[in-house]
Design an enzyme around this catalytic site. Structure first.
Site, PDB file in Angstrom:
ATOM      1  N   MET A 274      -4.016   0.588  10.465  1.00 20.41           N
ATOM      2  CA  MET A 274      -3.297   1.782  10.162  1.00 20.41           C
ATOM      3  C   MET A 274      -3.206   2.434   8.924  1.00 20.41           C
ATOM      4  SD  MET A 274      -2.284   2.457  13.325  1.00 20.41           S
ATOM      5  CE  MET A 274      -0.682   3.634  12.989  1.00 20.41           C
ATOM      6  N   ARG A 275      -3.800   1.796   7.802  1.00 15.78           N
ATOM      7  CA  ARG A 275      -3.815   2.287   6.483  1.00 15.78           C
ATOM      8  C   ARG A 275      -4.447   3.462   6.430  1.00 15.78           C
ATOM      9  NH1 ARG A 275      -5.491  -1.873   4.008  1.00 15.78           N
ATOM     10  NH2 ARG A 275      -3.579  -2.606   3.214  1.00 15.78           N
ATOM     11  N   ALA A 276      -5.535   3.906   7.039  1.00 17.63           N
ATOM     12  CA  ALA A 276      -6.124   5.364   7.219  1.00 17.63           C
ATOM     13  C   ALA A 276      -5.085   6.493   7.749  1.00 17.63           C
ATOM     14  CB  ALA A 276      -7.168   5.458   7.787  1.00 17.63           C
TER      15      ALA A 276
END
Length: 676
Positions: A274-276
């Site tokens: 989910m970092r993107a």
């Protein structure tokens, strides 16, 4: 103090300047990875950014740059209480590729800790970079153990130093900026993901723009102070725009429709985790603030995707970073919601121009010499030329089969090379195997050996209290065993006997699998090919397995099999590499069916003689036997015995193969000795 090249004097490179400025507006974006060929002013632009950042309020006298408004309660220099504050310029700390662990995380005085129970801690570069920029030039060449510390600090916002039961923790939140030349190797996926944005840079092919670059650089070198003074007005205006965008940032609205576009884009490009999504949201918000708007638009999302996703969509080390812009536009259009009708005028300095009003590129200051040339589109690199020396019967290159996980091939003995993951070696990290007297500064204390050395002298030293009286001569350095990276040199048979399409596809798939294994184990790789009348160096030793994979993909086949020429070319390359890097041990991987049909009157005898040269040098060798069919001549096995190595079939090379056990070169050497 030396004068830095002004940021506003940098010609072109709009994406790079925009990515750096967005991080200046919102450090939460997470930093920038700058990829590009040598000589493209990557480092110049990054170093110039520090001069644009606002001053940082700090607690006076604190070595860890605590904020007076909210000092770190666990600061080693604390507690600060009502300590006065002061302001200092934002720091840009450079981490050298060859830095030691103590230089990065800090050093503890173990002697004082043992004798006096005092935590005497000297801060490292992570402490110096807190609330500033940590810049790593050639970040892809950084040692694995330093990368591990960077990952920990980037994830937790703090650095922990643990030495023999003595622990120190301090805050370490910084903007991570790295530059790299992809030709020298790729980054580990974990570190790659820690960079918020990535930018590809290349030298302009526009003659007028190149002339302007040279003109400005020469003017700067002739008189740095005068050149900087000529650009002072543009620098001040850009600094003011950064301050205004920072002030506007909390007011920017990120609507549900925009969030849906961000999530849909990340899902469409199949990025991991989910970092993107989070980075894209922060980048789009910063773009809106940079343009002087309080609402995020689809164009902001598009620009954020182009900066935040290319390095996250790589599925293997051989995938080039990039984004399909048509697919991006289709996704954004499919999930497009209501957009604000009009873009308000920017609130801060600058006109907020750029594609779609989404922040776009930073304005290129005209400067005292008039406007700079327009940025020209850089054409894609031309495909690599076909190998020369093509003979009759040559067949076009075929695609490699799907790569697979290979068995572990290692070099026997105990090395002392660069840290990696292939062969056993004496390293700074790993399991403790013994102790020795330290040569120079003590880095890894062997506590038991130190106590044992000091114990017999306690009465003579007048010990009267509970503390142990320790002197410098008592300290013992722990010796440790870990893993090293090797030079894996591939000698690939591309002759006519290997030319069957299905067979060559399987061979290329096996070599590609070994290249992937070399990437994961942090090896250098080289590639020699032989066919027709001679052998050639397709790729000199490099850390870039991508380059080796590209050469392999274009490799045609055909002609005779000059096996001796291939082995001699590999021998010459290894001889030169031993002089360049004597600590890095080689592993020779010969990919062939063992036939020798070219290179002299008696090609088989010549090949055997060339193989014995490698055996005499003690080079660890593996022959990947590509012979197929119901009748096998066993020539690859004979070659392996001459090399003093082992032979494995394509099937046995697979890690999940039932045909063979896990093999390494050391086991093969033992088998040979028993047979003799």
């Amino acid at each position: 103090m030396s004068t830095r090249y002004p940021f506003t004097a940098v010609v072109g490179m709009d994406d790079l300047r925009l990515a750096l400025l967005l991080n200046a507006v919102s450090p939460a974006v997470g930093g920038v990875l700058v990829r590009g060929e040598k000589g493209t002013a990557k480092s110049t632009a990054v170093r110039a950014l520090a001069e644009l950042l606002p001053e940082v309020p700090v607690v006076a006298g604190c070595r860890f740059s605590c904020d007076p408004a909210s000092p770190d309660p666990g600061c080693p220099d604390g507690p600060h209480g009502d300590a006065p504050g002061s302001a200092r310029p934002a720091r840009m700390v450079e981490l050298p590729v060859g830095a030691s662990e103590d230089r990065l995380v800090g050093a503890l005085d173990i002697e004082k800790a043992l004798a006096e129970g005092v935590k005497a801690f000297e801060p490292g570069l992570l402490a110096a970079a807190h609330r500033g920029i940590l810049y790593v030039d050639e970040v892809n060449l950084l040692s694995d153990h330093l990368i591990d510390h960077l990952l920990d600090a980037a994830a937790m916002g703090a650095s922990h130093v643990e030495r023999e039961g003595v622990s120190v923790r301090h805050a370490a939140r910084f903007l991570l900026v790295g530059t790299m030349n992809p030709e020298e190797g790729e980054l580990r996926p974990q570190l790659l993901d820690r960079f918020g944005l990535t930018v590809e840079v290349a030298a302009s092919r526009d003659p007028e723009q190149r002339v302007e670059v040279v003109r400005r650089r020469l003017a700067f070198e002739d008189d740095p102070a005068a050149f900087a003074a000529r650009w002072a007005g543009e620098e001040t205006a850009l600094r003011g725009r950064i301050v205004a965008a920072r002030a506007l940032l909390p007011e920017v609205t990120l609507g549900d429709a925009v969030l849906l576009q961000i999530a849909a884009t990340c899902a469409a490009f199949e990025v991991d985790g989910m970092r993107a999504d989070i980075v894209m949201a922060r980048t789009a918000t910063a773009l809106a603030a940079w343009a002087g708007r309080t609402e995020v638009t689809s164009e902001d999302v598009r620009q954020a995707a182009l900066l935040a996703l290319p390095h996250r969509r790589r599925r293997s080390p051989f995938d080039a970073p990039g984004l399909d812009e048509d697919k991006l536009d289709e996704t954004l259009e499919q999930f497009k919601g209501d957009e604000p009708d009009d873009d308000p005028e920017p609130d801060g300095p600058g006109d907020g121009d750029g594609p779609g009003g989404g922040g776009g590129v930073p304005p290129q200051a005209e400067g005292p010499d008039g406007p700079s040339p327009e940025s020209a589109e850089v054409p894609e690199s031309a495909p690599a030329p076909a190998p020369q020396g093509s003979g009759a019967g040559e067949r076009a290159a075929v695609k490699a089969a799907e790569p697979f996980r290979t068995k572990v091939l290692s070099v026997p003995g105990l090395g002392e090379g660069a840290a990696g993951r292939r062969s056993r070696a004496r390293t700074e990290h790993g399991r403790t195997t013994g102790s020795t007297r330290p040569r120079g500064a003590l880095t890894k204390l062997h506590l038991a050996a130190t106590v044992q050395a000091a114990a017999p002298h306690q009465r003579a030293r007048g010990r009267s209290g509970p503390g142990l009286v320790v002197r410098r001569d008592d300290l013992r350095q722990a010796t440790r065993e870990g893993r090293e990276g090797n030079l894996v040199l591939f000698a690939v048979d591309a002759s006519g006997s290997m030319a069957a399409r299905q067979r060559m596809s399987a061979v290329k798939g096996a070599v590609l699998s070994l290249l992937l294994d070399a990437y994961q184990r942090r090896d250098k790789v080289g590639l020699v090919t032989f066919r027709g009348r001679d052998a050639e160096v397709a790729l000199p030793p490099t850390s870039s397995v991508d380059a080796a994979a590209a050469r392999l993909d274009k490799l045609p086949t055909g002609g005779r099999t000059p096996l001796s020429a291939g082995l001699l070319k590999a021998h010459d390359m290894l001889r030169i590499e031993r002089l360049r890097d004597p600590s890095r041990r080689p592993l020779l991987v010969v990919v062939t069916d063992g036939r020798a049909t070219g290179g002299g009157a008696d090609p088989v005898a010549l090949a055997a003689r060339a193989a014995r040269l490698h055996a005499a040098d003690g080079t660890a060798s593996v022959v990947v036997d590509c012979e197929t069919g119901p009748v096998r001549l066993g020539l690859a096995g004979t070659l392996a015995r001459e090399l003093g190595g082992t032979a494995v079939t394509l099937d046995e090379l697979r890690a999940d193969s039932i045909a063979g056990l896990v093999r390494d070169v050391q086991a093969a050497g033992q088998t040979k000795r028993r047979a003799a």
